[in-house]
Design a protein around this motif. Structure first.
Motif, PDB file in Angstrom:
ATOM      1  N   ASP A  53       0.804  -1.218   0.000  1.00 53.62           N
ATOM      2  CA  ASP A  53       0.000   0.000   0.000  1.00 53.62           C
ATOM      3  C   ASP A  53       0.842   1.275   0.000  1.00 53.62           C
ATOM      4  O   ASP A  53       0.324   2.358  -0.262  1.00 53.62           O
ATOM      5  N   LEU A  54       2.128   1.153   0.274  1.00 55.95           N
ATOM      6  CA  LEU A  54       2.991   2.334   0.231  1.00 55.95           C
ATOM      7  C   LEU A  54       3.027   2.946  -1.167  1.00 55.95           C
ATOM      8  O   LEU A  54       3.330   4.125  -1.327  1.00 55.95           O
ATOM      9  N   ARG A  55       2.659   2.163  -2.164  1.00 54.19           N
ATOM     10  CA  ARG A  55       2.614   2.684  -3.539  1.00 54.19           C
ATOM     11  C   ARG A  55       1.587   3.803  -3.687  1.00 54.19           C
ATOM     12  O   ARG A  55       1.626   4.551  -4.655  1.00 54.19           O
ATOM     13  N   LYS A  56       0.682   3.909  -2.741  1.00 54.45           N
ATOM     14  CA  LYS A  56      -0.339   4.963  -2.793  1.00 54.45           C
ATOM     15  C   LYS A  56       0.251   6.339  -2.510  1.00 54.45           C
ATOM     16  O   LYS A  56      -0.377   7.350  -2.778  1.00 54.45           O
ATOM     17  N   LEU A  57       1.440   6.357  -1.921  1.00 55.00           N
ATOM     18  CA  LEU A  57       2.097   7.618  -1.599  1.00 55.00           C
ATOM     19  C   LEU A  57       3.078   8.005  -2.698  1.00 55.00           C
ATOM     20  O   LEU A  57       3.757   7.146  -3.252  1.00 55.00           O
ATOM     21  N   PRO A  58       3.178   9.302  -2.985  1.00 51.53           N
ATOM     22  CA  PRO A  58       4.185   9.720  -3.959  1.00 51.53           C
ATOM     23  C   PRO A  58       5.576   9.631  -3.333  1.00 51.53           C
ATOM     24  O   PRO A  58       5.719   9.627  -2.108  1.00 51.53           O
ATOM     25  N   LEU A  59       6.571   9.565  -4.180  1.00 48.23           N
ATOM     26  CA  LEU A  59       7.939   9.611  -3.673  1.00 48.23           C
ATOM     27  C   LEU A  59       8.166  10.958  -3.002  1.00 48.23           C
ATOM     28  O   LEU A  59       7.673  11.988  -3.461  1.00 48.23           O
ATOM     29  N   THR A  60       8.895  10.935  -1.919  1.00 44.89           N
ATOM     30  CA  THR A  60       9.269  12.178  -1.267  1.00 44.89           C
ATOM     31  C   THR A  60      10.612  12.598  -1.845  1.00 44.89           C
ATOM     32  O   THR A  60      11.582  11.860  -1.788  1.00 44.89           O
ATOM     33  N   ARG A  61      10.624  13.778  -2.402  1.00 43.81           N
ATOM     34  CA  ARG A  61      11.843  14.268  -3.028  1.00 43.81           C
ATOM     35  C   ARG A  61      12.669  15.067  -2.026  1.00 43.81           C
ATOM     36  O   ARG A  61      12.140  15.598  -1.047  1.00 43.81           O
ATOM     37  N   LYS A  62      13.935  15.147  -2.303  1.00 45.82           N
ATOM     38  CA  LYS A  62      14.832  15.921  -1.464  1.00 45.82           C
ATOM     39  C   LYS A  62      14.321  17.353  -1.318  1.00 45.82           C
ATOM     40  O   LYS A  62      14.352  17.930  -0.227  1.00 45.82           O
TER      41      LYS A  62
END
Length: 123
Positions: A53-62
């Motif tokens: 389910d972590l795929r539901k979150l966008p990548l956190t960018r620097k």
């Protein structure tokens, strides 16, 4: 935890799955950045039942972190004291953001680092 250090992949993944719900509850309740992200997507802690389910979150960018580092600290008075007590603050050199950016570690973080080091040295 030390018994997982050299465990088979399936055992590690099963332990990760078992321990997934508690941190997601903390994030949904007290992480300013991810509370905002979850709200924007209409998600809550209950929408994260497995690691998939972590795929539901966008990548956190620097850049997300550099823009507002304080939004990446858990802010919840119900947290255990060791998760609130600041142990250390380290700073970036400032080359990417143009200014040094703080990374805050709590007593909880520090003790987990010590446990990890102990486990690695005991093998």
């Amino acid at each position: 935890m030390s018994d997982l250090l050299f465990a088979r992949r399936a055992e590690i993944e099963a332990a990760q799955a078992r321990r997934f719900a508690e941190p997601m509850q903390r994030v949904a309740a007290g992480h300013p950045y991810y509370r905002r992200v979850l709200a924007e997507r209409g998600l809550g802690a209950g929408d994260f039942q497995s690691l998939d389910d972590l795929r539901k979150l966008p990548l956190t960018r620097k850049q997300d972190y550099l823009r507002e580092p304080e939004a990446f600290r858990l802010a919840n008075a119900a947290l255990p004291e060791e998760m609130q007590a600041v142990w250390d603050v380290m700073y970036t050199t400032g080359s990417s953001a143009g200014r040094p950016t703080p990374f805050v570690s709590t007593s909880f973080d520090f003790f987990r680092i010590l446990e990890l080091n102990r486990d690695m040295l005991s093998r």
